[in-house]
Design an enzyme around this catalytic site. Sequence first.
Site, PDB file in Angstrom:
ATOM      1  N   ILE A 138      -5.123  10.763  10.920  1.00  0.00           N
ATOM      2  CA  ILE A 138      -4.118  11.294  10.001  1.00  0.00           C
ATOM      3  C   ILE A 138      -4.820  11.812   8.747  1.00  0.00           C
ATOM      4  CG2 ILE A 138      -2.008  10.787   8.718  1.00  0.00           C
ATOM      5  CD1 ILE A 138      -1.704  10.505  11.753  1.00  0.00           C
ATOM      6  N   THR A 148      -9.265  -5.952  13.749  1.00  0.00           N
ATOM      7  CA  THR A 148      -8.067  -6.371  13.012  1.00  0.00           C
ATOM      8  C   THR A 148      -6.841  -5.620  13.499  1.00  0.00           C
ATOM      9  OG1 THR A 148      -8.469  -4.771  11.205  1.00  0.00           O
ATOM     10  CG2 THR A 148      -9.350  -7.008  10.937  1.00  0.00           C
ATOM     11  N   LYS A 149      -6.975  -4.354  13.828  1.00  0.00           N
ATOM     12  CA  LYS A 149      -5.818  -3.584  14.279  1.00  0.00           C
ATOM     13  C   LYS A 149      -5.390  -3.984  15.693  1.00  0.00           C
ATOM     14  CE  LYS A 149      -5.168  -1.400  10.505  1.00  0.00           C
ATOM     15  NZ  LYS A 149      -3.981  -1.696   9.673  1.00  0.00           N
ATOM     16  N   TYR A 169     -12.610  -3.135  11.610  1.00  0.00           N
ATOM     17  CA  TYR A 169     -11.311  -2.477  11.475  1.00  0.00           C
ATOM     18  C   TYR A 169     -10.572  -2.462  12.812  1.00  0.00           C
ATOM     19  CZ  TYR A 169      -7.838   1.119  10.302  1.00  0.00           C
ATOM     20  OH  TYR A 169      -6.667   1.806  10.096  1.00  0.00           O
ATOM     21  N   ASN A 210       1.692  -2.257   5.404  1.00  0.00           N
ATOM     22  CA  ASN A 210       0.886  -1.053   5.572  1.00  0.00           C
ATOM     23  C   ASN A 210      -0.504  -1.153   4.946  1.00  0.00           C
ATOM     24  OD1 ASN A 210       0.424   2.027   5.798  1.00  0.00           O
ATOM     25  ND2 ASN A 210       0.386   1.664   3.580  1.00  0.00           N
ATOM     26  N   SER A 236      -3.279   0.888  14.641  1.00  0.00           N
ATOM     27  CA  SER A 236      -4.183   2.040  14.635  1.00  0.00           C
ATOM     28  C   SER A 236      -4.618   2.368  16.060  1.00  0.00           C
ATOM     29  CB  SER A 236      -5.425   1.749  13.801  1.00  0.00           C
ATOM     30  OG  SER A 236      -6.371   2.795  13.912  1.00  0.00           O
ATOM     31  N   GLY A 288       0.831  -1.199   0.000  1.00  0.00           N
ATOM     32  CA  GLY A 288       0.000   0.000   0.000  1.00  0.00           C
ATOM     33  C   GLY A 288       0.864   1.246   0.000  1.00  0.00           C
TER      34      GLY A 288
END
Length: 246
Positions: free
Chosen positions: A187, A157-158, A154, A91, A141, A9
């Site tokens: 970000i 998974t992080k 999300y 990433n 994250s 990525g």
Amino acid sequence: MSRVSVVTGGTSGIGRGIVEKLLENSQEGDLIFATYAHHAKKANEFWDSLKPEDQEKLIILKADMSSYEEMMAFVTEVKEKAGHVDWLVSNAGISTYDKFQDYTFEEWNNIVNTNLSIPVFMVKELMPVMTEGGSVLFMGSYAGRQAYSSSVVYGVTKAAIHFLTKSLVKEFEPKGITVNAIAPGFIKTDMTDVLSDKVKENIAASIPMGSMGTTEDVAKAAAFLASDGARYITGQVLRVDGGMAM
């Protein structure tokens, strides 16, 4: 020996920022592999923005990191072209703002594959060709530390990536390879650009530093973790969130 880096990525957002920092700090003969999944236009724009001497050091390859087959093809190409890897940055990642009640099994699996399962097996496949004293960096994250109902999958998974980082330390210990993760907060990327101005204002107000971070902020942290100055740092999740956790 030239330094070989891999960034999945790596043509947009945080990944692009890391690749740009690598190029900035690179030496003659260094080689960087960067992947993209679908956005060829962004990859081409990134390539066109580079100086010729930087283009010589960068190989951009299409590889959908939700696909085991495409990941394996990418890994094979890295091995054939470079023979070794010094710095591996996992990433690539995706998310969804769908409500939990609307999740489908296929959507859940796609995000888990992209953010967790494929990175695990990519690291496994590249592990034998990683050089002594190298570095593995995962992208975690803030959502992996603080639950958010806006994207359950999300965050899950992080959180798993953070635990994986610690779990792999012993696996890489024999070759002195460090394993760390970065946990960015909010970000400024395409992912946050979709938020309304009001939401952005509320987010900025909740951050002690007073604003969202930049890809440069994350890239600098990544570069540090791959440097000689971080040789005694492993199994850590570095928060780059402007103090949101405070």
